[in-house]
Design a protein around this motif. Structure first.
Motif, PDB file in Angstrom:
ATOM      1  N   PRO A  29      41.358  42.982  38.542  1.00 50.70           N
ATOM      2  CA  PRO A  29      41.511  42.396  37.207  1.00 50.70           C
ATOM      3  C   PRO A  29      40.487  41.292  36.948  1.00 50.70           C
ATOM      4  O   PRO A  29      40.465  40.277  37.632  1.00 50.70           O
ATOM      5  N   LEU A  30      39.664  41.516  35.966  1.00 51.15           N
ATOM      6  CA  LEU A  30      38.608  40.591  35.583  1.00 51.15           C
ATOM      7  C   LEU A  30      39.035  39.874  34.306  1.00 51.15           C
ATOM      8  O   LEU A  30      39.109  40.484  33.244  1.00 51.15           O
ATOM      9  N   LEU A  31      39.371  38.584  34.449  1.00 52.82           N
ATOM     10  CA  LEU A  31      39.767  37.809  33.276  1.00 52.82           C
ATOM     11  C   LEU A  31      38.528  37.431  32.490  1.00 52.82           C
ATOM     12  O   LEU A  31      37.580  36.872  33.048  1.00 52.82           O
ATOM     13  N   THR A  32      38.556  37.714  31.212  1.00 53.05           N
ATOM     14  CA  THR A  32      37.377  37.548  30.362  1.00 53.05           C
ATOM     15  C   THR A  32      37.261  36.128  29.827  1.00 53.05           C
ATOM     16  O   THR A  32      37.257  35.890  28.630  1.00 53.05           O
ATOM     17  N   THR A  37      36.719  35.359  35.840  1.00 48.26           N
ATOM     18  CA  THR A  37      37.435  35.153  37.092  1.00 48.26           C
ATOM     19  C   THR A  37      38.141  36.444  37.493  1.00 48.26           C
ATOM     20  O   THR A  37      38.369  37.327  36.660  1.00 48.26           O
ATOM     21  N   LEU A  38      38.495  36.526  38.759  1.00 50.06           N
ATOM     22  CA  LEU A  38      39.284  37.638  39.279  1.00 50.06           C
ATOM     23  C   LEU A  38      40.708  37.155  39.496  1.00 50.06           C
ATOM     24  O   LEU A  38      40.924  36.037  39.986  1.00 50.06           O
ATOM     25  N   LEU A  39      41.673  37.984  39.166  1.00 43.70           N
ATOM     26  CA  LEU A  39      43.081  37.677  39.420  1.00 43.70           C
ATOM     27  C   LEU A  39      43.464  38.311  40.753  1.00 43.70           C
ATOM     28  O   LEU A  39      43.294  39.518  40.946  1.00 43.70           O
ATOM     29  N   LEU A  40      43.942  37.502  41.672  1.00 44.19           N
ATOM     30  CA  LEU A  40      44.371  37.973  42.988  1.00 44.19           C
ATOM     31  C   LEU A  40      45.821  37.593  43.226  1.00 44.19           C
ATOM     32  O   LEU A  40      46.329  36.630  42.635  1.00 44.19           O
ATOM     33  N   THR A  41      46.466  38.337  44.103  1.00 46.69           N
ATOM     34  CA  THR A  41      47.846  38.038  44.460  1.00 46.69           C
ATOM     35  C   THR A  41      47.923  37.558  45.906  1.00 46.69           C
ATOM     36  O   THR A  41      47.071  37.896  46.724  1.00 46.69           O
ATOM     37  N   ALA A  55      45.510  39.885  48.012  1.00 44.41           N
ATOM     38  CA  ALA A  55      45.204  41.273  47.656  1.00 44.41           C
ATOM     39  C   ALA A  55      45.062  41.430  46.151  1.00 44.41           C
ATOM     40  O   ALA A  55      45.534  40.594  45.372  1.00 44.41           O
ATOM     41  N   PHE A  56      44.440  42.529  45.770  1.00 49.05           N
ATOM     42  CA  PHE A  56      44.486  42.955  44.385  1.00 49.05           C
ATOM     43  C   PHE A  56      45.802  43.700  44.186  1.00 49.05           C
ATOM     44  O   PHE A  56      46.325  44.284  45.133  1.00 49.05           O
ATOM     45  N   PRO A  57      46.350  43.704  42.968  1.00 44.21           N
ATOM     46  CA  PRO A  57      47.545  44.525  42.734  1.00 44.21           C
ATOM     47  C   PRO A  57      47.200  45.996  42.982  1.00 44.21           C
ATOM     48  O   PRO A  57      46.141  46.464  42.545  1.00 44.21           O
TER      49      PRO A  57
END
Length: 181
Positions: A29-32, A37-41, A55-57
């Motif tokens: 997930p690339l937040l615009t 930014t990248l969304l990580l869990t 991790a990525f979802p």
């Protein structure tokens, strides 16, 4: 396209090379934002596999999924409550064959800043963002070694504000960096 092999980033388990791996997908997930930014869990500590890891979802591609994109969107909705309608698919990166037996297809998707999220407490302890430029900068890709299942493994690590991104997640980012570089 043949998968890039080797969880722990660059030293695959020979057993994992002899079969195509269990099909899986992750959403990258690339937040615009002005500076993307990248969304990580961060996975919960009680999980049987990959507990507390960044991790990525994502997860296995189910028979009901039409492919990697459908699986990545479904998993992101299940894990962090990200509505598929908020994701604009940009493409897929190279599949990645993990030493644990999964062929993971990274699906890159643009999402708006600050999307409404609802974390699945069974799977996800937290979410956080990492600047895309930082994650893709080779200067931030540390190569390390460890023994796992009786073999010496080399793997990438990306440290961000006290969090350690490693394994398949770091490898996907390193592969993406190399592909874009």
């Amino acid at each position: 396209m043949a998968p890039i092999a080797g969880d722990w980033a660059i030293s695959p388990d020979p057993a994992s090379e002899s079969h195509p791996g269990v099909p899986a997908a992750v959403l990258v997930p690339l937040l615009t934002r002005r500076e993307p930014t990248l969304l990580l869990t961060e996975r919960t500590a009680h999980l049987r596999n990959h507990a507390s890891q960044v991790a990525f979802p994502g997860g296995r591609i189910d028979p009901a999924d039409s492919g990697p994109v459908a699986a990545a969107l479904r998993e992101a909705q299940e894990e962090v409550g990200l509505a598929p309608s908020l994701v604009r698919i940009l493409g897929q990166a190279d599949p990645y064959l993990t030493a644990t037996g999964y062929t993971v297809t990274p699906v890159i998707g643009a999402i708006p800043p600050d999307p409404p999220l609802c974390l699945n407490a069974e799977e996800v302890a937290d979410v956080f963002e990492v600047p895309l430029a930082f994650a893709l900068d080779p200067a931030n890709h540390q190569l390390r070694e460890a023994e796992w299942r009786g073999r010496r493994r080399r793997f990438y690590v990306i440290e961000w504000q006290g969090r350690t991104i490693w394994g398949a997640t770091a490898a996907i980012l390193v592969n993406l960096s190399a592909r874009l570089g």
